[in-house]
Motif scaffolding. Structure first.
Motif, mmCIF file in Angstrom:
data_model
loop_
_atom_site.group_PDB
_atom_site.id
_atom_site.type_symbol
_atom_site.label_atom_id
_atom_site.label_comp_id
_atom_site.label_asym_id
_atom_site.label_seq_id
_atom_site.Cartn_x
_atom_site.Cartn_y
_atom_site.Cartn_z
ATOM 1 N N LEU A 35 70.386 26.686 139.832
ATOM 2 C CA LEU A 35 68.986 26.311 139.630
ATOM 3 C C LEU A 35 68.864 25.087 138.716
ATOM 4 C CD1 LEU A 35 67.208 29.742 139.208
ATOM 5 C CD2 LEU A 35 67.008 28.137 141.092
ATOM 6 N N ALA A 36 69.681 25.066 137.666
ATOM 7 C CA ALA A 36 69.522 23.997 136.680
ATOM 8 C C ALA A 36 70.135 22.685 137.147
ATOM 9 C CB ALA A 36 70.141 24.426 135.347
ATOM 10 N N ARG A 41 63.921 20.276 143.550
ATOM 11 C CA ARG A 41 62.746 20.827 142.911
ATOM 12 C C ARG A 41 62.074 21.892 143.776
ATOM 13 N NH1 ARG A 41 59.059 16.342 140.260
ATOM 14 N NH2 ARG A 41 61.121 15.611 139.693
ATOM 15 N N ARG A 42 62.105 21.671 145.095
ATOM 16 C CA ARG A 42 61.421 22.622 145.984
ATOM 17 C C ARG A 42 62.124 23.959 146.030
ATOM 18 N NH1 ARG A 42 60.377 19.811 151.397
ATOM 19 N NH2 ARG A 42 61.130 21.760 152.270
ATOM 20 N N ILE A 48 63.010 29.793 144.268
ATOM 21 C CA ILE A 48 63.986 30.789 143.812
ATOM 22 C C ILE A 48 63.657 31.324 142.427
ATOM 23 C CG2 ILE A 48 66.401 31.138 143.175
ATOM 24 C CD1 ILE A 48 67.240 29.453 145.408
ATOM 25 N N LYS A 49 63.229 30.421 141.538
ATOM 26 C CA LYS A 49 63.028 30.870 140.167
ATOM 27 C C LYS A 49 61.952 31.965 140.054
ATOM 28 C CE LYS A 49 63.184 29.708 135.534
ATOM 29 N NZ LYS A 49 63.802 29.128 134.465
ATOM 30 N N PRO A 50 60.769 31.751 140.646
ATOM 31 C CA PRO A 50 59.792 32.850 140.593
ATOM 32 C C PRO A 50 60.282 34.114 141.302
ATOM 33 C CG PRO A 50 58.777 30.844 141.425
ATOM 34 C CD PRO A 50 60.232 30.566 141.306
ATOM 35 N N ALA A 51 61.016 33.915 142.401
ATOM 36 C CA ALA A 51 61.498 35.093 143.127
ATOM 37 C C ALA A 51 62.443 35.908 142.249
ATOM 38 C CB ALA A 51 62.211 34.661 144.407
ATOM 39 N N LEU A 52 63.296 35.206 141.503
ATOM 40 C CA LEU A 52 64.212 35.911 140.592
ATOM 41 C C LEU A 52 63.421 36.636 139.514
ATOM 42 C CD1 LEU A 52 67.286 33.654 139.821
ATOM 43 C CD2 LEU A 52 67.277 36.055 140.440
ATOM 44 N N GLU A 53 62.344 35.994 139.083
ATOM 45 C CA GLU A 53 61.597 36.620 137.993
ATOM 46 C C GLU A 53 60.801 37.836 138.468
ATOM 47 O OE1 GLU A 53 60.010 33.129 136.180
ATOM 48 O OE2 GLU A 53 61.941 32.825 135.215
ATOM 49 N N ILE A 54 60.524 37.886 139.777
ATOM 50 C CA ILE A 54 59.889 39.094 140.314
ATOM 51 C C ILE A 54 60.797 40.296 140.100
ATOM 52 C CG2 ILE A 54 59.203 40.258 142.451
ATOM 53 C CD1 ILE A 54 58.063 37.623 143.388
ATOM 54 N N LEU A 55 62.104 40.076 140.247
ATOM 55 C CA LEU A 55 63.070 41.149 140.016
ATOM 56 C C LEU A 55 62.857 41.794 138.648
ATOM 57 C CD1 LEU A 55 66.648 40.044 141.137
ATOM 58 C CD2 LEU A 55 65.257 41.865 142.072
ATOM 59 N N ALA A 56 62.562 40.933 137.657
ATOM 60 C CA ALA A 56 62.380 41.442 136.303
ATOM 61 C C ALA A 56 61.084 42.234 136.184
ATOM 62 C CB ALA A 56 62.380 40.298 135.299
ATOM 63 N N VAL A 91 69.849 37.407 132.612
ATOM 64 C CA VAL A 91 70.949 36.464 132.438
ATOM 65 C C VAL A 91 70.556 35.104 133.006
ATOM 66 C CG1 VAL A 91 73.369 36.042 132.942
ATOM 67 C CG2 VAL A 91 72.578 38.366 132.593
ATOM 68 N N SER A 92 70.016 35.103 134.213
ATOM 69 C CA SER A 92 69.812 33.817 134.882
ATOM 70 C C SER A 92 68.693 33.024 134.220
ATOM 71 C CB SER A 92 69.522 34.016 136.361
ATOM 72 O OG SER A 92 68.224 34.489 136.548
ATOM 73 N N SER A 93 67.616 33.700 133.865
ATOM 74 C CA SER A 93 66.482 32.959 133.343
ATOM 75 C C SER A 93 66.807 32.359 131.971
ATOM 76 C CB SER A 93 65.285 33.898 133.299
ATOM 77 O OG SER A 93 64.305 33.408 132.508
ATOM 78 N N LEU A 94 67.452 33.153 131.109
ATOM 79 C CA LEU A 94 67.807 32.621 129.792
ATOM 80 C C LEU A 94 68.867 31.532 129.897
ATOM 81 C CD1 LEU A 94 67.670 35.846 127.712
ATOM 82 C CD2 LEU A 94 66.535 33.730 127.162
ATOM 83 N N SER A 95 69.861 31.746 130.761
ATOM 84 C CA SER A 95 70.916 30.741 130.895
ATOM 85 C C SER A 95 70.344 29.450 131.469
ATOM 86 C CB SER A 95 72.025 31.246 131.814
ATOM 87 O OG SER A 95 72.461 32.506 131.402
#
Lengths: 273, 475
Positions: free
Chosen positions: B259-260, B265-266, B271-279, B342-346
């Motif tokens: 991601l980083a 950008r698209r 992906i980023k919001p989708a990963l955060e839905i998991l949380a 892990v992913s969001s903080l990293s």
């Protein structure tokens, strides 16, 4: 987009002075650079001689740094940046599809405006390029390379006792010379320097300038600078950029004593800048 | 007047004093030549005046609510008959409760006896006084505050400093609330644990390998000698956390790097919001996903392997036995759950590595992956370790998934295919339902809590040390 390209077509201009050379290391032909829709560099033609120091001067935002970053394709890292035209490094177009940008950057090294040592030891900083390009076969050779690179930058005496300490602990001037040592350790043919002294104090600046002078015996050096005194001190040729256009190129002494173009004269006499 | 109307009245008074204060400061500004000749802006005078109105009144309400009960019951106690005063504290508390109920009209005096009538009457009387007096006093204090605040509005009084000081204090109080609460929790757990260790020896708890917290109701009951060895629970907790981290750390880290550093950008925007839905998925949902989908699937797969092993004469496979509640199922699902941590903080810390370092590395001819491995990852390591740690403490503290998918059997095993249990699950089962708070069984929950706390604390301290030692500072 359409409007901008029209502007290029209408705004044809010719570079004053002597932009082209017979024996060149880098030759730049018809280079345009776009950031998205905005054009930053307009139709630049310029030859850079072997083992010469050429300085690029001009007011802020004139595109000199952008132009410099074209020469080793650092602009590739910016998504919206688009370069057209031809830049040849010894008869090879560096924008050719077959060119390996990694190899290109090993041949055309770069030193940045702000010293950016890696957060590693002094030794590891200099060894970095050699390690990724496999330039040495064993630790002994690597040690020698690190030592000789640091010596060429006049840094060896100052850091030989603390090679394993973090590079971020060095002073600004030492950090910048370390970055130069890091660049020459890869043994490039050309070194690009983007305002290498703008973050340094006058004494450190003098040391770095002396270093540039020595390095010019073995390397071709392109330096972007804001300081006209610096350009006069270190370079054989000087190129003056204005609003993305290469206005005038000539021997440094000619540019500073007898500029042919009105814009150049206004800039070096301090009326614009 | 109920408490909520009182609060509304106080707030309205605060707003009114703000406007009075502003009006007043404008009117004193006129004779001295305008607002620019005041020591500070009208809004500061107004804020100061409203604070004068609000804070003392609030403080009084707060003190009243805290003190009122104990003062009244102290007064009522003096009305009690002589023999009641000599009761032990527990019975006295019970008696006071009965009196309280009577005062609210629940039950009749017959159960207690007529000699308690004066106490009940006194309580009713005091309660009604308190209920009328509080609003009156609070409004009075507020009015006095307004007057005092009004008097501070003078051209040469710099109200700004006073307002700054009040905000400083408010911020300090807010931060100390969290700290004090933490200490409160630690001490309450600590004291109950000390009670527990008076019943069960500390060494038996820490080094015991058998967990079976039943306590005999009768002396002759079979198989009900409680044993409180914490080792099986610790092993189960660590096993499940380890499985979860083996999933979450590589997947989370690599997705963060993608991601980083790589994603356009698209793609990143999807992906980023989708990963955060998991949380955001409640853990209980993960729990039944683990129990109803993953665990049976693992079991079926294991059975298939066993049959295949039996047919082909592979001895060790033929004896494979997968429990329908397994550490593996719980660990896998928990691993999925903590990926976003892990992913969001990293991702954040990787993005925080300065671009100049990337440029420097690219400028030397390094490829993207070399730059990531040799420059960006080391520079981002402290933050990444922090993210992993957060994920680890989340895994150790996670309860719901384990309750549903890993079972309650305290087996001492490191086989991920067997049912295990964790510290948190046992705390839940010990405390659910009606419990007496003086049996070792119930107190064991506090000891477990303390143990868990100590483990995570140790983990944090170790990690902080590691990070400090190996961090590569880039600024």
């Amino acid at each position: 987009m359409a409007e901008n390209s029209k502007q290029t077509m209408n705004d044809t201009y010719e570079t004053t002075g002597i932009p082209l050379l017979k024996d060149s290391k880098l030759s730049v032909r018809n280079v345009d650079v776009f950031y998205g829709d905005k054009q930053a560099i307009f139709d630049v033609n310029l030859d850079i001689g072997k083992n010469q120091v050429i300085s690029m001067i001009g007011p802020s935002g004139c595109g000199k740094s952008t132009f410099l970053r074209c020469l080793n394709r650092m602009n590739d890292t910016i998504d919206i940046c688009n370069v057209t035209g031809e830049i040849k490094l010894e008869d090879q177009n560096i924008y050719d599809r077959s060119i390996d940008v990694v190899e290109l950057r090993a041949r055309v090294g770069m030193v940045f405006q702000k010293p950016n040592p890696f957060p590693k030891s002094i030794y590891e900083n200099v060894a970095y390029g050699a390690r990724i390009h496999g330039l040495t076969d064993n630790k002994l050779e690597l040690d020698e390379l690190v030592e000789s690179s640091l010596k060429r930058c006049g840094l060896w005496k100052e850091v030989k006792e603390r090679l394993l300490e973090p590079a971020t602990g060095l002073s600004g001037g030492q950090q910048q010379r370390l970055c130069i040592a890091r660049a020459i350790a890869v043994n490039p043919e050309v070194i690009l320097m983007d305002e290498p002294c703008s973050a340094l104090d006058p004494i450190a600046t003098a040391t770095v300038e002396e270093l540039i002078h020595e390095l010019s015996q073995n390397f071709t050096i392109c330096i972007v600078t804001h300081s006209m005194q610096q350009a006069a001190r270190v370079s054989q040729r000087t190129a003056y950029f204005h609003l993305g256009k290469l206005i005038e190129v000539n021997d440094t002494s000619v540019v500073f004593t007898n500029p042919k173009h009105q814009l150049t004269e206004e800039y070096i006499t301090g009326r614009i800048g | 007047m109920t408490l909520s109307t009182l609060f509304i009245a106080v707030l309205m008074g605060t707003v009114v004093s703000y406007y009075i204060g502003r009006g007043r400061s404008h009117s004193i500004a006129k004779p001295v030549g305008g607002v620019r000749n005041l020591a500070t802006l009208p809004s500061y005078y107004a804020t100061l005046m409203s604070l004068w109105a609000l804070l003392p009144a609030l403080l009084l309400v707060f003190l009243w609510l805290v003190m009122d009960g104990s003062i009244i019951s102290g007064l009522v106690r003096s009305e009690l008959p002589l023999e009641a005063k000599q009761l032990n504290p527990d019975s006295l508390g019970l008696l006071m409760n009965q009196i309280g109920n009577l005062a609210e009209g629940v039950g009749t005096l017959d159960a207690l006896g007529a000699e308690y009538k004066p106490a009940v009457d006194r309580l009713i009387h005091l309660n009604s006084i308190s209920a009328t007096a509080m609003p009156v006093l609070v409004m009075l204090v507020m009015l006095i505050g307004m007057i005092l605040g009004f008097r501070t509005i003078k051209a040469d009084n710099n109200a700004r400093y006073a307002v700054e000081r009040v905000f400083n204090a408010v911020l300090f109080i807010s931060s100390s609330i969290a700290v004090l609460t933490t200490f409160g929790i630690i001490f309450s757990v600590l004291f109950e644990s000390i009670n527990f260790f008076q019943k069960v020896p500390f060494m038996d708890f820490v080094f015991g390998t058998h967990w079976s917290p039943q306590i005999a109701l009768r002396a002759d009951q079979v198989g009900a000698s409680g044993s409180f060895g914490v080792i099986p629970l610790i092993v189960g907790t660590l096993l499940i956390s380890l499985i979860a981290l083996t999933i979450a750390v590589p997947v989370g880290l690599m997705s963060a790097i993608y991601l980083a550093e790589y994603a356009s950008r698209r793609v990143r925007g999807v992906i980023k919001p989708a990963l955060e839905i998991l949380a955001g998925i409640p853990t209980v949902v993960y729990g039944f996903f683990a129990a109803l989908t993953v665990a049976p699937a693992i079991r079926e797969y294991g059975d298939g392997l066993r049959d295949w092993g039996a047919e082909n004469g592979i001895g060790w496979l033929a004896t494979l036995n997968v429990s329908s509640e397994s550490a593996l199922a719980a660990g896998l699902v928990m691993g999925i759950m903590i990926i976003p941590f892990v992913s969001s903080l990293s991702d954040d810390v990787i993005n925080a590595v300065p671009q100049s370092l990337r440029d420097g590395s690219f400028g030397l001819g390094a490829t993207k992956s070399e730059t990531i491995k040799k420059v960006i990852f080391p520079a981002a390591l402290p933050g990444i370790v922090g993210g992993v740690l957060l994920a680890a403490s989340r895994a150790i503290g996670e309860t719901m998934i384990v309750v549903m998918a890993a079972g309650l059997a305290a087996n001492l095993t490191v086989n991920p295919l067997e049912a295990v249990t964790t510290v948190t699950v046992q705390i839940v089962t010990l405390l659910v339902g009606d419990q007496e708070f003086d049996s070792a069984k119930t107190l064991a929950a506090f000891a477990l809590g303390l143990f868990l706390f100590v483990i995570t604390l140790a983990l944090n301290i170790i990690a902080l040390r590691v990070v400090k030692k190996y961090r590569e500072q880039y600024d």
